[in-house]
Design a protein around this motif. Structure first.
Motif, short mmCIF file in Angstrom:
data_model
loop_
_atom_site.label_atom_id
_atom_site.label_comp_id
_atom_site.label_asym_id
_atom_site.label_seq_id
_atom_site.Cartn_x
_atom_site.Cartn_y
_atom_site.Cartn_z
N LEU A 19 1.31 -1.18 -0.20
CA LEU A 19 0.17 -0.44 0.58
C LEU A 19 0.63 1.27 -0.09
N THR A 27 1.70 4.01 -3.07
CA THR A 27 0.59 5.52 -3.09
C THR A 27 1.45 6.36 -3.23
N THR A 35 -5.77 5.91 -7.42
CA THR A 35 -4.55 5.30 -6.70
C THR A 35 -4.84 6.00 -5.11
N VAL A 41 -6.07 3.22 -1.96
CA VAL A 41 -5.69 2.91 -0.99
C VAL A 41 -6.30 3.52 0.54
N THR A 77 -8.88 1.50 1.31
CA THR A 77 -8.61 0.23 1.78
C THR A 77 -7.84 -0.17 3.50
#
Length: 71
Positions: free
Chosen positions: A14, A18, A27, A31, A34
């Protein structure tokens, strides 16, 4: 040099996603979404642990579960 810097394919997926694709807002948004989901699951598990007495009442499940994501 730390292994995750010397070997860019290693490390936190992650974080790497990022930083490598930070210019692509989708993106970063994915992230963050998530990470919020992971924090939610961890918070629930830690709250359960506190109810069972496995985690001290002095510890906040929310604070313990919070994952730091660079802005």
């Amino acid at each position: 040099m730390p292994a995750d810097v010397a070997e860019p394919e290693r490390g936190c997926l992650l974080f790497n996603a990022t930083t490598q694709r930070a210019s692509q807002g989708s993106t970063v948004d994915q992230v963050r979404s998530t990470m919020a989901a992971v924090e939610s699951v961890l918070t629930g598990a830690l709250e359960g642990a506190r109810v069972r007495g496995d985690l001290s009442a002095a510890h906040s499940p929310v604070e313990r579960a919070r994952l730091k994501v660079p802005d």
